[in-house]
Structure formats: C-alpha cells, structure tokens
Design an enzyme around this catalytic site. Structure first.
Site, mmCIF file in Angstrom:
data_model
loop_
_atom_site.group_PDB
_atom_site.id
_atom_site.type_symbol
_atom_site.label_atom_id
_atom_site.label_comp_id
_atom_site.label_asym_id
_atom_site.label_seq_id
_atom_site.Cartn_x
_atom_site.Cartn_y
_atom_site.Cartn_z
ATOM 1 N N ARG A 64 107.803 25.901 58.247
ATOM 2 C CA ARG A 64 108.643 25.614 59.958
ATOM 3 C C ARG A 64 109.802 26.933 59.610
ATOM 4 N NH1 ARG A 64 105.275 21.312 61.775
ATOM 5 N NH2 ARG A 64 106.741 20.177 60.751
ATOM 6 N N GLU A 101 109.913 6.539 55.355
ATOM 7 C CA GLU A 101 109.755 6.099 56.409
ATOM 8 C C GLU A 101 108.454 4.699 55.779
ATOM 9 O OE1 GLU A 101 108.723 6.077 59.958
ATOM 10 O OE2 GLU A 101 109.374 3.880 60.989
#
Ligand code: AMP
Length: 177
Positions: A64, A101
């Site tokens: 992006r 994470e």
C-alpha cells in the site's frame, strides 16, 4: 490543497471492522484513492510538504506504500524504491526479520537501491504499531543514509506507533485518527 480539506480526505477512507482478523478496524484507503479529486489532494499535500526537502529517493513499503509513494516520487523528481516481502525482488537483497504479535515477518530491499548520500523519504499508507516502519528503518541503516524522513497518510495515534520510531526523524502523518 485545492478546495479539498484533510477532513474530506479522512471521510473518504472506509472503515472495515474485523479485517483481516477480529478486533482490527481496517482503514481502507482504496475508497480515497479511487476518487480523482482525493487522489490529487493527497498528492498535492505530500508534494507541498516535501517540495523543498531535496528528496532523491522515496522508499515505499509493500504494497500500500507503493501507491502514493510512487506518485510523490515522480512529482518530486525523485526515484522510487520498493521494500518488499521475501522472494519478490529479483536482484540481490538485504533482509530484516522482525517480531509480530504471533510469529515473525521479513522485509527486503535491493542491495543497490540506495546510495549513502541519498536523501530518503520512507513512505507507507498507515502507521499502526510502528513495527513495519521500524523494520524498514533497520534496512535503511545498512546503507548508512544519514538523511531520512518518514511519512504516512494515516496515523492511528492510539496505537502509539510514533513512540517506537526515534525522534531523530521528521515524521509527517497527513491524517490522524
Ligand atoms: P504496523 O507495523 O503495526 O505499524 O502496521 C502498519 C502496516 O500494516 C501498514 O503497512 C498498514 O498498511 C497495515 N495496517 C496495520 N493496521 C492497519 C489498519 N488498522 N488499517 C489499515 N492498515 C493497517
């Protein structure tokens, strides 16, 4: 920025709840980019901010960060350099692995992408936790470029990603949520 305001740009960004996983409110910039007047306003705002910075390379983060990053590079008369996921760049690359994470991720840049004396703008569409941008900065350090600025179209300030980026850098986020 013609008659389009930052509020107009912010309103054109679509929220998608629970994407790509539950609990994430995804800020979808495709609804902003598809409107010609918003795309132009984003490009104009970035150009105005960086026009006198002497930037020689805009480094965009996959994928992006390639959209506004390459438009801006062209307007500034700078080159565009992609940072990509592993195995996508065809030439010799430097890689940096960073923790997520759960698990880890790796990003790569071509070894001949930058020169020490380049003035670099690192660009991504959005700053969340700052993990991706921090990893990209590690790749830039390999080239010993001393002049690096950082830009995001959107910053999710409640995630405090900015705190994970050294305050030695000029960081410009066009819109903050
Ligand atoms: P982070 O490493 O947490 O700062 O995440 C930044 C990267 O993940 C950017 O490349 C974004 O495109 C993407 N991203 C993370 N969170 C979001 C979100 N809530 N909405 C849209 N994109 C996101």
């Amino acid at each position: 920025m013609n008659q389009i305001t930052k509020e107009d740009i912010a309103k054109s960004i679509r929220d998608i709840p629970d994407f790509p996983k539950k609990g994430i409110l995804f800020k979808d910039l495709t609804t902003a980019f598809k409107k010609p007047e918003i795309l132009t306003a984003i490009s104009d705002d970035l150009y105005e901010y960086y026009a006198s910075s002497g930037i020689t390379k805009v480094v965009g983060i996959e994928s992006r960060g390639f959209i506004a990053g390459s438009i801006l590079a062209s307007r500034l008369g700078a080159g565009f350099v992609p940072i990509r996921k592993p195995g996508k760049l065809p030439g010799d690359t430097y890689a940096f692995e960073y923790d997520l994470e759960y698990g880890s991720d790796t990003i790569e840049i071509h070894k001949d992408a930058l020169e020490k004396n380049d003035i670099v703008l690192l660009h991504d569409d959005l700053l969340a936790t700052g993990g991706t941008a921090s990893a990209a900065l590690e790749l830039l350090k390999i080239f010993e470029v001393s002049n690096v600025m950082i830009n995001f179209i959107v910053e999710l300030s409640f995630l405090k990603g900015r705190d994970s980026l050294s305050d030695e850098y000029d960081i410009y986020s066009m819109i903050t949520f």
